[in-house]
Design an enzyme around this catalytic site. Structure first.
Site, short mmCIF file in Angstrom:
data_model
loop_
_atom_site.label_atom_id
_atom_site.label_comp_id
_atom_site.label_asym_id
_atom_site.label_seq_id
_atom_site.Cartn_x
_atom_site.Cartn_y
_atom_site.Cartn_z
N SER A 1 13.21 -7.03 -11.21
CA SER A 1 13.29 -7.48 -12.01
C SER A 1 14.85 -8.11 -12.37
O SER A 1 15.94 -7.05 -11.89
CB SER A 1 13.06 -6.29 -12.92
OG SER A 1 13.06 -7.24 -14.29
N GLY B 1 -1.26 -2.92 -7.30
CA GLY B 1 -1.01 -2.98 -8.95
C GLY B 1 -1.64 -4.84 -9.47
O GLY B 1 -0.48 -4.87 -10.07
N SER B 2 -2.12 -4.90 -8.38
CA SER B 2 -2.83 -6.38 -8.80
C SER B 2 -4.26 -6.62 -9.14
O SER B 2 -4.12 -8.02 -9.28
CB SER B 2 -3.24 -7.20 -6.68
OG SER B 2 -3.91 -6.01 -5.83
N THR B 3 -4.63 -6.18 -10.21
CA THR B 3 -5.97 -5.91 -10.45
C THR B 3 -5.58 -7.14 -11.88
O THR B 3 -6.41 -8.21 -12.80
CB THR B 3 -6.44 -5.39 -11.38
OG1 THR B 3 -5.59 -4.28 -12.03
CG2 THR B 3 -7.38 -4.16 -10.46
N TYR C 1 14.23 2.49 -17.14
CA TYR C 1 13.48 1.20 -16.56
C TYR C 1 14.08 0.20 -15.68
O TYR C 1 13.78 0.53 -14.63
CB TYR C 1 12.60 0.03 -17.85
CG TYR C 1 12.12 -1.19 -17.26
CD1 TYR C 1 10.54 -1.36 -16.16
CD2 TYR C 1 12.71 -2.30 -17.61
CE1 TYR C 1 10.53 -1.99 -15.44
CE2 TYR C 1 12.36 -3.24 -16.65
CZ TYR C 1 10.92 -2.92 -15.97
OH TYR C 1 10.98 -4.92 -15.39
#
Length: 262
Positions: free
Chosen positions: A139, A14-16, A152
């Protein structure tokens, strides 16, 4: 302290964009070869174009790593890496009583099982080589479960359990496993969420973000949103040779939001 990753290959899921992009950029700046991942060819190509002038080598992989099929494609294309940063994640508020099973499952597969799959595959090669780094991007919501995002918070707490347990499983191997816990962070997604308020007030994005933090995370000590680079700095460090004595930890980059001395 001089951190360098020459000869190391990293994967950042998930690094874009957002924190993941900042992590990839930080690793590349220190000489790593980095597999940059996004769900679409277009997003990956755009990210690679923005990273092309950094010292390390960026390689793209397009696929949804929340799925077993695309994870298997990744493993076939890139069977070994030295550093795994499990950054892929989704979030969004929804009342507990309105959250169906399918949404709990979607959050679990994306936020938890994607990282489990990456760690399960890549840790074995790391152990064989006697060195490796696995980082879960959790998180502060893993500790401060949000009332409007219980699903979440649950997924982020689960990441802490996996990270700590895996660190113990890999004891003495030279492979460290840690979790990094960002707090409110001024990513592209947050900027998009706040754009209407910026337009309405005429204030800077940073000021609007700081006001948002104080309204919703009033315990913040820095009294502002962190930058994506501030979060990435912690990840780059914990992925380095210099962090060899740090494992099984939950490292907060939350601006002091979590009101705890440990």
């Amino acid at each position: 302290m001089h951190i360098q990753f020459n000869g190391r290959r990293a994967l950042v899921t998930g690094s874009t964009g957002g924190i993941g992009f900042a992590i990839a950029k930080g690793l590349l700046a220190a000489g790593a070869e980095v597999v940059v991942n996004g769900r679409s060819e277009a997003s990956v190509a755009a990210a690679l174009a923005r990273l092309q002038d950094l010292p390390g080598r960026a390689i793209g992989f397009a696929g949804d790593l929340a799925t077993e099929a695309d994870s298997a494609r990744l493993f076939a294309a890139h069977p070994d890496v030295d550093i795994v940063v499990n950054n892929l994640g989704i979030f969004g508020p929804q009342d507990f009583f309105d959250t169906p099973d399918s949404e709990w499952e979607r959050f679990f597969q994306t936020n938890v099982m994607s990282g489990v799959r990456m760690a399960r595959h890549y840790a074995q090669g790391m152990v064989a080589r006697g060195w490796g780094r696995i980082v879960f991007i959790s998180s502060e919501s893993a500790i401060n479960i949000p009332a409007d995002m219980v699903h979440y918070g649950f997924s982020k707490t689960a990441q802490l359990a996996v990270s700590r347990g895996l660190a113990k499983r890999l004891a003495g191997t030279g492979v460290t496993v840690n979790a990094v816990l960002p707090g409110p962070t001024l990513s592209e997604g947050v900027a998009e969420m706040l754009k209407d308020e910026v337009a309405r007030t005429g204030e800077s994005l940073e000021k609007v973000a700081a006001d948002f933090v104080m309204a919703h995370r009033g315990s913040s000590i820095i009294r502002r949103a962190a930058s994506v680079d501030e979060v990435a700095n912690m990840v780059v460090y914990v992925s380095s040779e210099q962090a060899s004595a740090t494992t099984g930890a939950a490292l907060r980059v939350d601006g002091g939001v979590v009101d705890s001395i440990v």
